[in-house]
Design a protein around this motif. Structure first.
Motif, PDB file in Angstrom:
ATOM      1  N   GLN A  75       0.836  -1.200   0.000  1.00 36.23           N
ATOM      2  CA  GLN A  75       0.000   0.000   0.000  1.00 36.23           C
ATOM      3  C   GLN A  75       0.876   1.258   0.000  1.00 36.23           C
ATOM      4  N   ALA A  76       1.942   1.259   0.781  1.00 39.08           N
ATOM      5  CA  ALA A  76       2.842   2.414   0.833  1.00 39.08           C
ATOM      6  C   ALA A  76       3.496   2.652  -0.527  1.00 39.08           C
ATOM      7  N   PHE A  77       3.988   1.590  -1.168  1.00 38.89           N
ATOM      8  CA  PHE A  77       4.601   1.748  -2.486  1.00 38.89           C
ATOM      9  C   PHE A  77       3.595   2.276  -3.509  1.00 38.89           C
ATOM     10  N   MET A  78       2.383   1.761  -3.464  1.00 37.01           N
ATOM     11  CA  MET A  78       1.357   2.217  -4.413  1.00 37.01           C
ATOM     12  C   MET A  78       0.963   3.673  -4.146  1.00 37.01           C
ATOM     13  N   GLU A  79       0.928   4.062  -2.877  1.00 34.55           N
ATOM     14  CA  GLU A  79       0.642   5.461  -2.535  1.00 34.55           C
ATOM     15  C   GLU A  79       1.743   6.389  -3.045  1.00 34.55           C
ATOM     16  N   LEU A  80       2.997   5.937  -2.959  1.00 35.24           N
ATOM     17  CA  LEU A  80       4.109   6.753  -3.473  1.00 35.24           C
ATOM     18  C   LEU A  80       3.973   6.954  -4.977  1.00 35.24           C
ATOM     19  N   ILE A  81       3.620   5.888  -5.679  1.00 32.46           N
ATOM     20  CA  ILE A  81       3.448   5.999  -7.133  1.00 32.46           C
ATOM     21  C   ILE A  81       2.311   6.961  -7.453  1.00 32.46           C
ATOM     22  N   ALA A  82       1.192   6.824  -6.767  1.00 31.31           N
ATOM     23  CA  ALA A  82       0.042   7.701  -7.014  1.00 31.31           C
ATOM     24  C   ALA A  82       0.389   9.157  -6.690  1.00 31.31           C
ATOM     25  N   THR A  83       1.108   9.379  -5.604  1.00 33.91           N
ATOM     26  CA  THR A  83       1.492  10.734  -5.207  1.00 33.91           C
ATOM     27  C   THR A  83       2.440  11.343  -6.233  1.00 33.91           C
ATOM     28  N   ARG A  84       3.430  10.566  -6.679  1.00 34.59           N
ATOM     29  CA  ARG A  84       4.370  11.029  -7.704  1.00 34.59           C
ATOM     30  C   ARG A  84       3.637  11.380  -8.989  1.00 34.59           C
ATOM     31  N   HIS A  85       2.727  10.521  -9.376  1.00 36.39           N
ATOM     32  CA  HIS A  85       1.963  10.713 -10.607  1.00 36.39           C
ATOM     33  C   HIS A  85       1.119  11.990 -10.525  1.00 36.39           C
ATOM     34  N   ALA A  86       0.425  12.160  -9.412  1.00 38.82           N
ATOM     35  CA  ALA A  86      -0.413  13.351  -9.230  1.00 38.82           C
ATOM     36  C   ALA A  86       0.442  14.624  -9.209  1.00 38.82           C
ATOM     37  N   PHE A  87       1.592  14.557  -8.549  1.00 38.83           N
ATOM     38  CA  PHE A  87       2.492  15.706  -8.486  1.00 38.83           C
ATOM     39  C   PHE A  87       2.980  16.081  -9.885  1.00 38.83           C
ATOM     40  N   ALA A  88       3.421  15.086 -10.650  1.00 39.84           N
ATOM     41  CA  ALA A  88       3.944  15.353 -11.990  1.00 39.84           C
ATOM     42  C   ALA A  88       2.877  15.957 -12.889  1.00 39.84           C
ATOM     43  N   LYS A  89       1.665  15.452 -12.804  1.00 35.41           N
ATOM     44  CA  LYS A  89       0.579  16.006 -13.627  1.00 35.41           C
ATOM     45  C   LYS A  89       0.229  17.426 -13.190  1.00 35.41           C
ATOM     46  N   ARG A  90       0.192  17.659 -11.888  1.00 35.99           N
ATOM     47  CA  ARG A  90      -0.190  18.980 -11.382  1.00 35.99           C
ATOM     48  C   ARG A  90       0.856  20.037 -11.695  1.00 35.99           C
ATOM     49  N   PHE A  91       2.124  19.665 -11.559  1.00 36.00           N
ATOM     50  CA  PHE A  91       3.185  20.653 -11.684  1.00 36.00           C
ATOM     51  C   PHE A  91       4.001  20.520 -12.970  1.00 36.00           C
ATOM     52  N   CYS A  92       3.449  19.889 -13.992  1.00 38.38           N
ATOM     53  CA  CYS A  92       4.217  19.697 -15.223  1.00 38.38           C
ATOM     54  C   CYS A  92       4.587  21.017 -15.889  1.00 38.38           C
ATOM     55  N   ARG A  93       3.873  22.081 -15.631  1.00 36.86           N
ATOM     56  CA  ARG A  93       4.167  23.380 -16.241  1.00 36.86           C
ATOM     57  C   ARG A  93       5.207  24.192 -15.472  1.00 36.86           C
ATOM     58  N   LEU A  94       5.794  23.609 -14.452  1.00 32.82           N
ATOM     59  CA  LEU A  94       6.795  24.359 -13.683  1.00 32.82           C
ATOM     60  C   LEU A  94       8.135  24.480 -14.410  1.00 32.82           C
ATOM     61  N   GLU A  95       8.261  23.820 -15.532  1.00 30.91           N
ATOM     62  CA  GLU A  95       9.441  23.957 -16.388  1.00 30.91           C
ATOM     63  C   GLU A  95      10.741  23.666 -15.637  1.00 30.91           C
ATOM     64  N   LEU A  96      10.731  22.583 -14.886  1.00 28.25           N
ATOM     65  CA  LEU A  96      11.902  22.195 -14.115  1.00 28.25           C
ATOM     66  C   LEU A  96      13.130  22.000 -14.998  1.00 28.25           C
ATOM     67  N   PHE A  97      12.944  21.342 -16.132  1.00 27.67           N
ATOM     68  CA  PHE A  97      14.099  21.046 -16.971  1.00 27.67           C
ATOM     69  C   PHE A  97      14.673  22.300 -17.629  1.00 27.67           C
ATOM     70  N   LYS A  98      13.837  23.296 -17.832  1.00 31.94           N
ATOM     71  CA  LYS A  98      14.341  24.566 -18.357  1.00 31.94           C
ATOM     72  C   LYS A  98      15.276  25.219 -17.343  1.00 31.94           C
ATOM     73  N   VAL A  99      14.920  25.134 -16.072  1.00 30.83           N
ATOM     74  CA  VAL A  99      15.774  25.669 -15.013  1.00 30.83           C
ATOM     75  C   VAL A  99      17.098  24.905 -14.987  1.00 30.83           C
ATOM     76  N   LEU A 100      17.025  23.601 -15.196  1.00 31.43           N
ATOM     77  CA  LEU A 100      18.234  22.775 -15.145  1.00 31.43           C
ATOM     78  C   LEU A 100      19.214  23.096 -16.264  1.00 31.43           C
ATOM     79  N   LYS A 101      18.723  23.663 -17.357  1.00 32.69           N
ATOM     80  CA  LYS A 101      19.600  24.017 -18.466  1.00 32.69           C
ATOM     81  C   LYS A 101      20.334  25.336 -18.219  1.00 32.69           C
ATOM     82  N   ASP A 102      19.913  26.079 -17.222  1.00 34.77           N
ATOM     83  CA  ASP A 102      20.544  27.357 -16.912  1.00 34.77           C
ATOM     84  C   ASP A 102      21.863  27.096 -16.194  1.00 34.77           C
ATOM     85  N   LYS A 103      22.956  27.517 -16.795  1.00 31.09           N
ATOM     86  CA  LYS A 103      24.288  27.234 -16.249  1.00 31.09           C
ATOM     87  C   LYS A 103      24.476  27.812 -14.843  1.00 31.09           C
TER      88      LYS A 103
END
Length: 194
Positions: A75-103
């Motif tokens: 149950q804990a592992f499945m909750e982690l997957i669900a939480t990760r999935h929900a987080f990624a969908k909710r915050f996909c527009r935060l442009e994390l990888f764009k920040v990572l490209k900034d030297k």
């Protein structure tokens, strides 16, 4: 005021993306001057980083809470997957990888990712140790298994993204990753059973 600014920025960045949000819009949302924003943040980039940090902290608090409340390791592992999935969908527009490209931010990003990996490994290690204490799982080295599991999950997330990491991931790709993560979690759990 600093927290109000971060919350307003996070709301805008989540909905529109950082690159399509201006400091003027954030100031308008808060009914304050742009100078007030610059008092707390020297530029939009530093505000973006602060918003990412806040989103990350919220994510980890949610992971820790779900792991703590779970009655079984599965149950804990499945909750982690669900939480990760929900987080990624909710915050996909935060442009994390764009920040990572900034030297200029690469050092910050490297340190932040290292801390995030360590924190997630601690959460997973705790799940495995609790599962072992309840007699569900057995392993001689919970931390090593947790690190292996976490890196395998990261690999699944990245394996299905065939395009530039700054592009949005489709709903189908999100769902495929989630399905594969559930399958991998079951394989790990079954391999740790007595």
């Amino acid at each position: 005021m600093r927290e109000r600014i971060i919350d307003a920025a996070l709301k805008r960045f989540t909905y529109y993306g950082s690159s399509k949000t201006t400091m003027n819009e954030i100031a308008d949302d808060l009914h304050c001057s742009k100078a007030s924003l610059y008092y707390y943040f020297p530029d939009k980039q530093s505000l973006h980083v602060a918003a990412l940090e806040k989103a990350g902290e919220t994510y980890f608090q949610d992971l820790e809470e779900k792991a703590e409340q779970a009655e079984t390791a599965r149950q804990a592992f499945m909750e982690l997957i669900a939480t990760r999935h929900a987080f990624a969908k909710r915050f996909c527009r935060l442009e994390l990888f764009k920040v990572l490209k900034d030297k200029q931010l690469m050092r910050f990003a490297h340190e932040a990712f290292q801390k995030a990996r360590e924190r997630e490994i601690r959460i997973i290690t705790n799940i495995i140790e609790k599962g072992a204490a309840r007699g569900e799982l057995i392993t001689a080295d919970p931390e090593k298994v947790a690190a292996l599991y976490m890196h395998a999950m990261i690999g699944l997330r990245l394996s299905l993204v065939s395009k530039d990491l700054s592009e949005e991931i489709s709903d189908e790709e999100f769902e495929r990753v989630r399905e594969w993560q559930v399958q991998l979690a079951d394989i790990f759990i079954n391999s740790l059973k007595k």
